[in-house]
Design an enzyme around this catalytic site. Sequence first.
Site, PDB file in Angstrom:
ATOM      1  N   ASN A  30     -38.448  54.355  29.578  1.00  0.00           N
ATOM      2  CA  ASN A  30     -39.084  54.106  30.746  1.00  0.00           C
ATOM      3  C   ASN A  30     -40.731  54.671  30.533  1.00  0.00           C
ATOM      4  O   ASN A  30     -40.922  55.583  30.289  1.00  0.00           O
ATOM      5  CB  ASN A  30     -38.382  54.642  32.115  1.00  0.00           C
ATOM      6  CG  ASN A  30     -37.097  53.869  31.914  1.00  0.00           C
ATOM      7  OD1 ASN A  30     -36.851  52.905  31.265  1.00  0.00           O
ATOM      8  ND2 ASN A  30     -36.079  54.402  32.922  1.00  0.00           N
ATOM      9  N   HIS A  38     -41.773  54.943  25.003  1.00  0.00           N
ATOM     10  CA  HIS A  38     -42.615  53.956  25.033  1.00  0.00           C
ATOM     11  C   HIS A  38     -43.786  54.171  25.671  1.00  0.00           C
ATOM     12  O   HIS A  38     -44.513  53.411  26.228  1.00  0.00           O
ATOM     13  CB  HIS A  38     -41.913  52.880  25.641  1.00  0.00           C
ATOM     14  CG  HIS A  38     -40.703  52.219  24.716  1.00  0.00           C
ATOM     15  ND1 HIS A  38     -39.643  51.161  25.210  1.00  0.00           N
ATOM     16  CD2 HIS A  38     -40.434  52.430  23.626  1.00  0.00           C
ATOM     17  CE1 HIS A  38     -38.896  50.910  24.316  1.00  0.00           C
ATOM     18  NE2 HIS A  38     -39.214  51.720  23.334  1.00  0.00           N
ATOM     19  N   CYS A  81     -64.104  50.723  29.997  1.00  0.00           N
ATOM     20  CA  CYS A  81     -64.513  52.207  30.089  1.00  0.00           C
ATOM     21  C   CYS A  81     -65.983  52.250  30.582  1.00  0.00           C
ATOM     22  O   CYS A  81     -67.006  51.502  30.243  1.00  0.00           O
ATOM     23  CB  CYS A  81     -64.474  52.486  28.562  1.00  0.00           C
ATOM     24  SG  CYS A  81     -65.121  53.942  28.085  1.00  0.00           S
ATOM     25  N   GLY A  99     -28.515  52.754  31.649  1.00  0.00           N
ATOM     26  CA  GLY A  99     -29.553  51.914  32.236  1.00  0.00           C
ATOM     27  C   GLY A  99     -30.255  50.955  30.963  1.00  0.00           C
ATOM     28  O   GLY A  99     -31.692  50.904  31.126  1.00  0.00           O
ATOM     29  N   THR A 100     -29.711  50.765  29.845  1.00  0.00           N
ATOM     30  CA  THR A 100     -30.274  50.350  28.947  1.00  0.00           C
ATOM     31  C   THR A 100     -29.535  49.166  28.190  1.00  0.00           C
ATOM     32  O   THR A 100     -28.345  49.271  28.130  1.00  0.00           O
ATOM     33  CB  THR A 100     -30.795  51.230  27.832  1.00  0.00           C
ATOM     34  OG1 THR A 100     -31.437  50.464  26.561  1.00  0.00           O
ATOM     35  CG2 THR A 100     -29.779  52.238  27.195  1.00  0.00           C
TER      36      THR A 100
HETATM   37  P1  OAD Z   1     -33.432  46.298  29.790  1.00  0.00           P
HETATM   38  O1  OAD Z   1     -33.886  45.324  30.921  1.00  0.00           O
HETATM   39  O2  OAD Z   1     -33.199  45.464  28.498  1.00  0.00           O
HETATM   40  O3  OAD Z   1     -31.958  46.614  30.296  1.00  0.00           O
HETATM   41  C1  OAD Z   1     -31.558  47.482  31.467  1.00  0.00           C
HETATM   42  C2  OAD Z   1     -29.990  47.721  31.213  1.00  0.00           C
HETATM   43  O4  OAD Z   1     -29.756  48.310  32.686  1.00  0.00           O
HETATM   44  C3  OAD Z   1     -29.187  46.340  31.519  1.00  0.00           C
HETATM   45  O5  OAD Z   1     -28.147  46.607  30.424  1.00  0.00           O
HETATM   46  C4  OAD Z   1     -28.926  46.295  32.831  1.00  0.00           C
HETATM   47  O6  OAD Z   1     -27.514  45.689  32.829  1.00  0.00           O
HETATM   48  C5  OAD Z   1     -28.583  47.616  33.228  1.00  0.00           C
HETATM   49  N1  OAD Z   1     -28.752  47.874  34.520  1.00  0.00           N
HETATM   50  C6  OAD Z   1     -29.653  47.435  35.387  1.00  0.00           C
HETATM   51  N2  OAD Z   1     -29.444  47.774  36.733  1.00  0.00           N
HETATM   52  C7  OAD Z   1     -28.405  48.597  36.781  1.00  0.00           C
HETATM   53  C8  OAD Z   1     -27.666  49.079  37.749  1.00  0.00           C
HETATM   54  N3  OAD Z   1     -28.071  49.330  38.800  1.00  0.00           N
HETATM   55  N4  OAD Z   1     -26.502  49.834  37.477  1.00  0.00           N
HETATM   56  C9  OAD Z   1     -26.038  49.921  36.338  1.00  0.00           C
HETATM   57  N5  OAD Z   1     -26.715  49.253  35.122  1.00  0.00           N
HETATM   58  C10 OAD Z   1     -28.048  48.430  35.361  1.00  0.00           C
HETATM   59  O7  OAD Z   1     -34.261  47.655  29.556  1.00  0.00           O
HETATM   60  P2  OAD Z   1     -34.543  48.698  28.474  1.00  0.00           P
HETATM   61  O8  OAD Z   1     -33.050  48.753  27.651  1.00  0.00           O
HETATM   62  O9  OAD Z   1     -35.142  49.888  29.093  1.00  0.00           O
HETATM   63  O10 OAD Z   1     -40.602  47.946  26.304  1.00  0.00           O
HETATM   64  O11 OAD Z   1     -35.459  47.916  27.724  1.00  0.00           O
HETATM   65  C11 OAD Z   1     -36.298  48.462  26.285  1.00  0.00           C
HETATM   66  C12 OAD Z   1     -37.519  48.160  26.395  1.00  0.00           C
HETATM   67  O12 OAD Z   1     -37.683  46.645  26.581  1.00  0.00           O
HETATM   68  C13 OAD Z   1     -38.520  48.656  27.503  1.00  0.00           C
HETATM   69  O13 OAD Z   1     -38.827  49.891  27.309  1.00  0.00           O
HETATM   70  C14 OAD Z   1     -39.743  47.737  27.230  1.00  0.00           C
HETATM   71  C15 OAD Z   1     -39.022  46.388  26.943  1.00  0.00           C
HETATM   72  O14 OAD Z   1     -39.645  45.397  25.960  1.00  0.00           O
HETATM   73  C16 OAD Z   1     -41.713  48.458  26.762  1.00  0.00           C
HETATM   74  O15 OAD Z   1     -42.086  48.703  27.854  1.00  0.00           O
HETATM   75  C17 OAD Z   1     -42.812  48.572  25.503  1.00  0.00           C
HETATM   76 ZN    ZN Z   2     -64.618  53.512  25.807  1.00  0.00          ZN
END
Ligand code: OAD
Ligand code: ZN
Length: 322
Positions: free
Chosen positions: A133, A152, A184, A224-225
């Site tokens: 996050n 990230h 900038c 949460g991922t």
């Molecule tokens: P995702 O949106 O891919 O996954 C979020 C997960 O959390 C999913 O499995 C949802 O089911 C779960 N979820 C959401 N709300 C919930 C709740 N209230 N209770 C339980 N589970 C819940 O997010 P990330 O895995 O963090 O990159 O995504 C990874 C990266 O993809 C991010 O860091 C971002 C994106 O591209 C950058 O920002 C560079």
């Molecule tokens: Zn600059």
Amino acid sequence: MNNQKKKELIKKHISEKPKLVKGLPSLDIKGIANYIKNGNAKKILILSGAGISVSSGIPDFRSPNTGLYNNIQKYNLSKPELLFTRFYFNLNQKPFFDTIKIFLEKDYKPSPAHYLPVLFNKKGILLKCYTQNIDNLYKKAGLNEDYLIEFHGTIKNSTCRKCNKKYLTEEIKNDILNNLIPKCTICNGIIQPDIVLYDDDLPEKMFEELDYNFQNCDLLIVMGTSLKVEPFPGMIEDPKDNVPRILINNEIVGSYEEELEERNGKLIEISKERLSKKFKFGHFFNTRDVFVGGDLQNNVIELVKELGWEDEFNNLIDNNNK
Ligand code: OAD
Ligand code: ZN
């Protein structure tokens, strides 16, 4: 031993469910709470993603209907992740700035899940908290920065892409909210919040302790991922075989079943070793993986209750909000 006896022994052996790992009485929140309470967890690793900030008001990326990636059809990208690539950013910054606006619109408050590592750290049992996050909410919850790795990057700070001058994102927030590309004051280059884009290299510092931490942790908590973006999916495979792992999430991710499905028909390509390291929820030979579905905030609170640390947890939150 005669052959018949041998056969019976083998049969008995393979049909006996293996014992759970030492210190883990059951594959549920209670089991994990007991494991911690009995002093088995002194080096906890947490891996987290956007799901832990949803209740704070920030959408995640991939949840159907509500995730940020639902909203970007208008940019006609072949896949939503393109928006966070350096390649695309260099061509067109607008979609990037449009999409990250939401992180700056409000003064979001940390959720219970953000306070979990703060509590563990207070108890002296947190090894590290790794997050994908960028929303700065762990720091807002008071987590000591030495215990936090923001894989990230962070929305909090920004850098000029041309001369590297550092800014606080607060200084360029109004430009972003008013749909202007921040420039900038020294060289007129584009200022970008310090979010790691897909083809950027991750800072070396992040990998320095990684192997050591994963080899030495005694409990892994993933929450949460979707485990869709490397290196997190690989990281869950790194703790030793006797280390319990708990996934607190709406959906099952990172499981051996998912991998089997993804590679349907091409099983030969996965070595047994690699497959065996995925989460084994529901598997006959699962000795340590716990899946807790449903809303993760409720489950975090449930875990804290089972630990008997509820009052301390609530005080911690109240004091931070004062
Ligand atoms: P995702 O949106 O891919 O996954 C979020 C997960 O959390 C999913 O499995 C949802 O089911 C779960 N979820 C959401 N709300 C919930 C709740 N209230 N209770 C339980 N589970 C819940 O997010 P990330 O895995 O963090 O990159 O995504 C990874 C990266 O993809 C991010 O860091 C971002 C994106 O591209 C950058 O920002 C560079
Ligand atoms: Zn600059």
